[in-house]
Scaffold this active site. Structure first.
Site, PDB file in Angstrom:
ATOM      1  N   MET A   1       0.850  -1.197   0.000  1.00  0.00           N
ATOM      2  CA  MET A   1       0.000   0.000   0.000  1.00  0.00           C
ATOM      3  C   MET A   1       0.875   1.233   0.000  1.00  0.00           C
ATOM      4  O   MET A   1       1.793   1.368   0.797  1.00  0.00           O
ATOM      5  CB  MET A   1      -0.910   0.005   1.221  1.00  0.00           C
ATOM      6  CG  MET A   1      -1.840   1.219   1.277  1.00  0.00           C
ATOM      7  SD  MET A   1      -3.048   1.125   2.603  1.00  0.00           S
ATOM      8  CE  MET A   1      -1.990   1.428   4.009  1.00  0.00           C
ATOM      9  N   CYS A   2       0.610   2.154  -0.932  1.00  0.00           N
ATOM     10  CA  CYS A   2       1.341   3.414  -1.037  1.00  0.00           C
ATOM     11  C   CYS A   2       0.342   4.530  -1.290  1.00  0.00           C
ATOM     12  O   CYS A   2      -0.821   4.288  -1.600  1.00  0.00           O
ATOM     13  CB  CYS A   2       2.355   3.362  -2.175  1.00  0.00           C
ATOM     14  SG  CYS A   2       3.640   2.102  -1.980  1.00  0.00           S
ATOM     15  N   GLY A   3       0.797   5.766  -1.180  1.00  0.00           N
ATOM     16  CA  GLY A   3      -0.040   6.911  -1.472  1.00  0.00           C
ATOM     17  C   GLY A   3       0.587   7.761  -2.555  1.00  0.00           C
ATOM     18  O   GLY A   3       1.804   7.964  -2.554  1.00  0.00           O
TER      19      GLY A   3
END
Length: 309
Positions: A1-3
Site C-alpha cells: 500500500m502506497c499513497g
C-alpha cells in the site's frame, strides 16, 4: 500500500504557492506509506533556496543527484563534469541531494555520470524536473528539502510502504528515466523483470530493483521511439502485467492512468485554477476552492492528462 498525489496549477498566480499547497497533500498520505517519501517538482531556473550553493546561473539542463554522505564534495564533481563537457557546471546542495546545472544537453549529463561516477544516484535529468526523496515520514522528508517554499507549475509525490524491496532512498518514488519524465506508482507489476531485460537490450540503465523504475523506463523507451505519452500509456495497458495507478509527470504537465481492473484507489478534482489527484480525497480537501471542484473517480484503462500530448 502506497499513497500518490499530483497537483498541476493552471493559474500562473498560484505558482508561487505550489509547495505550500502540495505539502499538506503528501502529508495526508503518511499512513499509506510511512517508510519513505519523494516528490518531483517542475520549475525553471535554480533549485531550492535551501542549502549550500556553488553558483546560481540557470543552465539549459539540470540533474538532481543523491549521495548518502551529506558532506559529499559536489563542487569537485561539478568541476570534473564541466572540464569534460567543456562548460561551467553550477550546483546547489539540498540535504543529501544536489542539483547540477549547465549549458549542455541533459543526456550528456546523465551519460557522463553513468560513465564516470556510477556510485552517485541520478534522481532525474531534464530542463525543468527536480526529484528529491528520502527515508522517513513524509513530513520530515518535505521539511528537509524545503517543500513549503517551492515554486513551480506542478508536482507529483509518493509515500511508500515497501512490500517488494528494502526501505532505501533509492527505492522511494518518483522514478525518472527519460528527460523531464517521471512516474509514481501504487500497485505491483508481475512481469517487470522480463520488461527490464528487454529494456536493457535497448540500452536503458536501471539503478534499483523496484518495478516502478521499470515502468518509468518503459515509458521513456516508448517516447524515444517516437510515441506520444498517450500512445506510450496505451501500449503499457497491453504490456504491463499487474495492477497499478500511475501518475506521470512531464515538462508540460501530468497524466493519470489506472489498470483495466482499477483495484487501486484514486480520486481526481479540477477547478479552473488547478487539477489534482490523490489516492484518497482527504489529500485534496484543503486545496483552495475545492468545495466548487468537479470531483470524480478515474475510470479503468482511461488516460487523463493536462498539458501533455
Amino acid at each position: 500500500m502506497c499513497g500518490i498525489v499530483g497537483l498541476y496549477l493552471k493559474d500562473p498566480e498560484l505558482r508561487g504557492k505550489l509547495g505550500a499547497f502540495f505539502g499538506p497533500m503528501l502529508a495526508e498520505m503518511t499512513d499509506r506509506g510511512p517508510d519513505s517519501a519523494g516528490f518531483a517538482v517542475y520549475r525553471d531556473g535554480a533549485s531550492s533556496d535551501a542549502g549550500e550553493t556553488g553558483g546560481g546561473e540557470t543552465g539549459a539542463a539540470k540533474a538532481s543527484l543523491y549521495d548518502p554522505d551529506e558532506r559529499f564534495d559536489w563542487a569537485a564533481l561539478a568541476q570534473a563534469m564541466g572540464d569534460d563537457l567543456g562548460t561551467r557546471i553550477a550546483w546547489d546542495r539540498v540535504a543529501s541531494h544536489a542539483v547540477l546545472r549547465g549549458a549542455v544537453r541533459a543526456k550528456a549529463m546523465r551519460d557522463w555520470l553513468t560513465a564516470n561516477r556510477p556510485e552517485v544516484r541520478v534522481m532525474s535529468t531534464g530542463t525543468s524536473l527536480e526529484i528529491y526523496k528520502e527515508i522517513g515520514l513524509p513530513a520530515d522528508v518535505m521539511a528537509r528539502f524545503g517543500v513549503p517554499q517551492m515554486t513551480g507549475t506542478h508536482m507529483i509525490g509518493h509515500t511508500r510502504m515497501a512490500t517488494e524491496s528494502a526501505v532505501t532512498t533509492e527505492g522511494a518514488h518518483p522514478f525518472n528515466t527519460g528527460e523531464d519524465l517521471c512516474l509514481v506508482h501504487n500497485g505491483s507489476l508481475s512481469n517487470h523483470e522480463s520488461l527490464k531485460r528487454m529494456l536493457r537490450r535497448e540500452g536503458l540503465v536501471f539503478q534499483t530493483e523496484n518495478d516502478s523504475e521499470v515502468a518509468a523506463g518503459y515509458l521513456a523507451w516508448r517516447l524515444s521511439q517516437g510515441a506520444s505519452l498517450t500512445e506510450a500509456l496505451e501500449a503499457g495497458l497491453k504490456d504491463f502485467d499487474g495492477f497499478y495507478t500511475f501518475t506521470v509527470g512531464t515538462r508540460e504537465g501530468f497524466a493519470v492512468i489506472r489498470d483495466p481492473i482499477a483495484c487501486k484507489p484514486a480520486v481526481m478534482a479540477e477547478t479552473d485554477r488547478w487539477v489534482a489527484m490523490a489516492s484518497e480525497f482527504r489529500a485534496l480537501a484543503r486545496l483552495p476552492g475545492v468545495e466548487d471542484a468537479r470531483v470524480w473517480e478515474p475510470k479503468p484503462a482511461t488516460i487523463y492528462s493536462w498539458g501533455t500530448a
